[in-house]
Design an enzyme around this catalytic site. Structure first.
Site, PDB file in Angstrom:
ATOM      1  N   SER A 107     -21.992  18.229  23.928  1.00 40.03           N
ATOM      2  CA  SER A 107     -22.789  18.517  22.752  1.00 40.03           C
ATOM      3  C   SER A 107     -22.734  17.366  21.747  1.00 40.03           C
ATOM      4  O   SER A 107     -23.649  17.162  20.974  1.00 40.03           O
ATOM      5  CB  SER A 107     -22.357  19.832  22.114  1.00 40.03           C
ATOM      6  OG  SER A 107     -20.980  19.833  21.920  1.00 40.03           O
ATOM      7  N   GLY A 133       5.854  -2.912   3.463  1.00 42.01           N
ATOM      8  CA  GLY A 133       5.449  -3.466   4.750  1.00 42.01           C
ATOM      9  C   GLY A 133       5.818  -4.929   4.879  1.00 42.01           C
ATOM     10  O   GLY A 133       6.727  -5.407   4.207  1.00 42.01           O
ATOM     11  N   ASP A 134       5.110  -5.677   5.705  1.00 43.28           N
ATOM     12  CA  ASP A 134       5.542  -7.050   5.969  1.00 43.28           C
ATOM     13  C   ASP A 134       5.414  -7.965   4.756  1.00 43.28           C
ATOM     14  O   ASP A 134       6.256  -8.846   4.572  1.00 43.28           O
ATOM     15  CB  ASP A 134       4.864  -7.626   7.217  1.00 43.28           C
ATOM     16  CG  ASP A 134       3.368  -7.434   7.237  1.00 43.28           C
ATOM     17  OD1 ASP A 134       2.814  -7.070   6.183  1.00 43.28           O
ATOM     18  OD2 ASP A 134       2.758  -7.659   8.284  1.00 43.28           O
ATOM     19  N   THR A 178       4.655   2.142   5.672  1.00 45.32           N
ATOM     20  CA  THR A 178       3.238   1.784   5.798  1.00 45.32           C
ATOM     21  C   THR A 178       2.589   2.723   6.798  1.00 45.32           C
ATOM     22  O   THR A 178       3.191   3.065   7.812  1.00 45.32           O
ATOM     23  CB  THR A 178       3.032   0.329   6.276  1.00 45.32           C
ATOM     24  OG1 THR A 178       1.711   0.219   6.823  1.00 45.32           O
ATOM     25  CG2 THR A 178       4.012  -0.072   7.345  1.00 45.32           C
ATOM     26  N   ASP A 228       0.297   2.050   8.742  1.00 47.37           N
ATOM     27  CA  ASP A 228      -0.232   1.326   9.904  1.00 47.37           C
ATOM     28  C   ASP A 228       0.713   1.297  11.098  1.00 47.37           C
ATOM     29  O   ASP A 228       0.305   1.013  12.212  1.00 47.37           O
ATOM     30  CB  ASP A 228      -0.559  -0.119   9.502  1.00 47.37           C
ATOM     31  CG  ASP A 228      -1.729  -0.202   8.542  1.00 47.37           C
ATOM     32  OD1 ASP A 228      -2.602   0.675   8.615  1.00 47.37           O
ATOM     33  OD2 ASP A 228      -1.775  -1.138   7.729  1.00 47.37           O
ATOM     34  N   ASP A 252       2.744  -0.878  11.982  1.00 40.55           N
ATOM     35  CA  ASP A 252       2.608  -2.168  12.656  1.00 40.55           C
ATOM     36  C   ASP A 252       3.833  -3.056  12.503  1.00 40.55           C
ATOM     37  O   ASP A 252       3.739  -4.268  12.680  1.00 40.55           O
ATOM     38  CB  ASP A 252       1.361  -2.885  12.122  1.00 40.55           C
ATOM     39  CG  ASP A 252       1.415  -3.097  10.613  1.00 40.55           C
ATOM     40  OD1 ASP A 252       2.321  -2.528   9.975  1.00 40.55           O
ATOM     41  OD2 ASP A 252       0.569  -3.819  10.081  1.00 40.55           O
ATOM     42  N   LYS A 262     -23.857  14.632  30.864  1.00 47.67           N
ATOM     43  CA  LYS A 262     -23.060  15.812  31.220  1.00 47.67           C
ATOM     44  C   LYS A 262     -23.314  16.951  30.243  1.00 47.67           C
ATOM     45  O   LYS A 262     -22.652  17.958  30.270  1.00 47.67           O
ATOM     46  CB  LYS A 262     -21.563  15.473  31.190  1.00 47.67           C
ATOM     47  CG  LYS A 262     -21.062  14.845  32.465  1.00 47.67           C
ATOM     48  CD  LYS A 262     -19.546  14.990  32.591  1.00 47.67           C
ATOM     49  CE  LYS A 262     -18.837  14.609  31.304  1.00 47.67           C
ATOM     50  NZ  LYS A 262     -17.383  14.713  31.403  1.00 47.67           N
ATOM     51  N   GLY A 320       0.821  -1.210   0.000  1.00 49.01           N
ATOM     52  CA  GLY A 320       0.000   0.000   0.000  1.00 49.01           C
ATOM     53  C   GLY A 320       0.851   1.255   0.000  1.00 49.01           C
ATOM     54  O   GLY A 320       1.896   1.301   0.644  1.00 49.01           O
TER      55      GLY A 320
END
Lengths: 327, 327, 327, 327
Positions: free
Chosen positions: C218, C105-106, C129, C131, C133, C215, C14
């Site tokens: 909004s 990545g991986d 990446t 992510d 990760d 509480k 990616g």
């Protein structure tokens, strides 16, 4: 001069965001209208140097959002000479280019008008300059983006303006025209706006700034067009005010060429896209020596001659607005 | 001095984006730890003027993304005098404030250290300055945002840099420290970076710029920290280069206080949030006269004394990086 | 296997903002180290298809600030087969490429490890990446930019959140990892954060949301990682909550691929630049089958094997932070 | 009904960036014209609940750049009933408010028209909605900002669009009107744009997408207004296309309320400032039941009645533009 068959497109003068969107529209509209199209690099300079390359729909993929211009821009001393223009015309002829779209400001159109007269080649102009100082169009390509760039810069300065008696002088572009300063000043809530069209009244400015500080305003922001006449720009204005009020803490920001770059806004992209398509349609319709304009949201044509000899004026209702909004 | 029960929080010195995120974290962590908490307006100045107001979880809603500081910042001459500090302490005592969190730079911590010694009040500091020049922490709050502000500005200038032999000098903040100039220079691909820590070698700069132009680089960008020693900032560097190379087209941008504003980045917000919570935890754990740091991604404590007497150095591997990347 | 003389660089998996800055650094560091360097288009797919082109210093001009990757990325089924890898190796051999830098990545590193073993070619990986990760590095290229993209989106949603009892569910990327959701949630002041690593406790979520509305908050914002396990993403979480509380006004935003694009932040550019240079230095130093990491601000090497078989964990102190800050 | 002496200002309906700039202009213009002015919180709901507070020039400092509305917005069931409007009027009377400026969309003006008739109170409307679907004005406040938000999101997605045969469907706001989708689609160079006003012709869409992929376009982006009629929004359009072309990789982004937030653009701020000042001037000039418009760059007045019963149409020249530009 018959029907145009092959169009050359160039960008000239100072960069303006949205020029690429205009180039893309010119190229694709040419193809849509069955014309051939070449890109001329570095404006008139490249025309003399014969820097042309064929453009396809793909050549202009993924450029609509890019600042600057893929065709590059340059100033050309050569094009001011008959010899230079002769060479340029020979290059066009060799390449078969029989119509031009030129994207730029008044310098660009001055050159275009002379060239068109000398060699009877149809030329259509697209107004691209951040100054918005062209007569015959409500908006020039790049102006809206530059406005937003200035406004975002002033917003950041305002974030930091918590100290008392602090005065920020921010210089924006505009040697002869205050459109950018005026409109960005309104949009950023500037306390005062100094433009080339109106001689700075320092007495009035002092009164105004004093009033602000007496009201315990935490700080004041003054937008100064680079063409401010009396002092000659933000640094000199700041020095003058500092001398008058040694206790104020004055700071200067000079935005410079930041204002010419950046990804164009939605408005500039749509305007550039419409103008680019219209420029080709005008060539197909046998038009020449005109600038495409956007007036009251509609595309218009205006002779180069008119665009060049008239001067666009600041909107007086906007000038008035600042005095109401900065109370 | 017993257990802290009521914390005062203030921001002091130059604004830095993320200060609000730190204030929010201090307030909420105090409430989470059953402490009362008041905001002190305008730093030490407001402490002397007794400008305090109770803070609730709601007081700090919707501020995490705002630049500037809701508590406002100010310089205080008064706090440099024993009388000023006496007045400040009396105000704290009157309000029942028995612990302080101060957010700012070395000036802030210098004041805090003296005050803490004189009146035996526990104070914890949070490093907030765009200069990143504090020893004892990898990052100060505001540095990452300022970096991105500079980088985005340089990106825009690069968009416009299509003309030949054009030289941009961009002045960034940093009177004594070049962290901001160095890192933003790497991130923006600047051709040269001039910092206060290293005397500008103009001969080397000239050689470098000439090489660039001979390679037909369309333009070069030089980042200049305002504390550049030899010429004294971007305007003077540009004048010197212009004199040496009259043919170059040199342009100057001065970013100024734009760098202190803007919505904080994710990094500054997370760092500020962690530091704010940790400052309260440190007070609960009976700590005093320490600055919270972020070292190797972990929260650390460093005595004010150490933070103030040591000087953080530029990372030499980053200095070296620029010569590899600008080839 | 002797000294590397010609490096191939590719991006795979990616897209992540900052990949271009890494490519630029790899190319320039290679040239700086007297190596030849080629760009391989579309990752492993292009290696099999023999899409390589020589890179010069100029090939990577003006790309440091661009999102995406000029080398393009692609998934490659072919590279999972021995035949595909054989073809790829033959192409490398033909071109004289004797070392590789792979950015991804991986999945990218899994392929690299196998290929390196089979054909004894040195490969160095750069973690790219959004992510974050990957085990063995504190930060992956693209993560900081994606964080800021999410945070800016949530800021805009919060601007509009003035109506009572309104609940926003915002889905962010992260199929198996909640790093992006957790950190952007803290930075944007989200009321709740749902990640793949922790099973969503809907009872607790309901209690929390009710408390907020009682509480008189909004509105509330819930960040949902796309890999949220119990309901399967923001749309389903929103439906479930809506069913439980028919009076709430629930809205869903799915950020999608917006998170993979955009101009990289200063942090991602500097990290990418450092990693790119270090990857070449590692090849020059005879390293192979390693990923470059950034650990405690220093460049590290970690075997692909370790990077792939270990799992990075969420920082528990950040998980805890959210419960303190959302009171 | 005599001369107005005290004006109430409120915002109602969906948030739109620039509403704060309009509130600021209303307040300051009122003060400039020697009128008193109160802010009414939460629209008509707050009018019934008597949530009014006096406004000064300072109340509206530093809000011109903020998204959302400091007066908050809300829907009000009560104001649809005679009892609710009676209560609202009594509250106005009690406070001495004898003129109203209401900022919002058609729902807001429908309520205003009825209320004005029933109680003979002069009301002037300012068009504030990101949809730009109000007859009688070229632009509504918030539209330009929303356009830029969408365009920047699409730009990021395009960065990542390097994989082959990938189709992005991006849902933008617009239940009944396609202005936002159409103009942002042109500005972002979308390949196709689906709007509520034109029934989606899926056959034509398929032909178009196939053509794109055959031309080796790396990806295509389709903008879908949420009010797209045939399938009912981006998720369903994507499912339909996916079913037809199982090999395409389709992805969906739903921008949602991101489009209602963010700092307003220069254009929206200037428009809001002009409209706010003009609304007060209209009240001073004894006008009632009119909406302020911006037509051909000039301020205009249009009766609520006309604004409500006519429908603004998509500009056909823009519709045509997309087919030329996406070749």
């Amino acid at each position: 001069m018959g029907q145009v068959t092959k169009v050359g497109v160039l960008t000239s003068g100072g960069d303006a965001p949205g020029m690429n969107a205009a180039v893309r529209a010119v190229v694709r509209a040419a193809i849509f209208n069955k014309l051939k199209v070449v890109g001329i690099k570095q404006g008139y300079h490249g025309m003399i140097q014969d820097r042309m390359e064929p453009m396809t729909s793909k050549s202009v993929s993924n450029i609509i959002h890019q600042g600057g211009t893929i065709l590059k821009s340059a100033r050309s001393e050569g094009f001011r000479t008959p010899e230079g223009r002769k060479k340029a015309f020979e290059n066009l002829k060799k390449s078969g280019v029989d119509g031009l779209v030129v994207i730029g400001g008044d310098g660009t159109f001055t050159g275009a008008r002379i060239f068109s007269q000398e060699y009877n080649i149809p030329i259509v102009g697209i107004p691209g300059t951040i100054d918005n100082d062209l007569f015959g169009t409500d908006y020039t390509i790049g102006y809206d983006t530059a406005l937003n760039t200035v406004v975002q810069a002033v917003d950041k300065i305002r974030d930091t303006a918590s100290a008392h008696s602090r005065l920020f002088f921010i210089e924006v572009m505009g040697r002869d025209a205050g459109f950018l300063a005026l409109r960005s000043g309104i949009a950023s809530g500037a306390e005062a706006i100094l433009v080339p069209e109106i001689d700075t009244d320092f007495k009035q400015l002092y009164t105004f700034l004093e009033k602000g500080f007496n009201k315990d305003k935490s700080s004041s922001i003054v937008l100064v067009a680079e063409g401010e006449k009396i002092s000659g720009g933000a640094i000199h204005v700041a020095e003058r005010v500092q001398k008058e009020y040694p206790d104020y803490d004055t700071r200067v920001t000079i935005l410079g060429h930041i204002q010419r770059g950046g990804s164009p806004t939605a408005f500039d992209r749509v305007t550039a896209s419409r103008m680019g398509v219209s420029a080709i349609e005008a060539l197909v319709d046998d038009q020449k020596s005109i600038m495409i304009g956007l007036v009251n949201k509609e595309i218009t044509h205006i002779p180069f001659n008119q665009a060049l000899k008239n001067k666009k004026k600041l909107n007086p209702s906007l000038v008035e607005l600042t005095s109401i909004l900065s109370i």
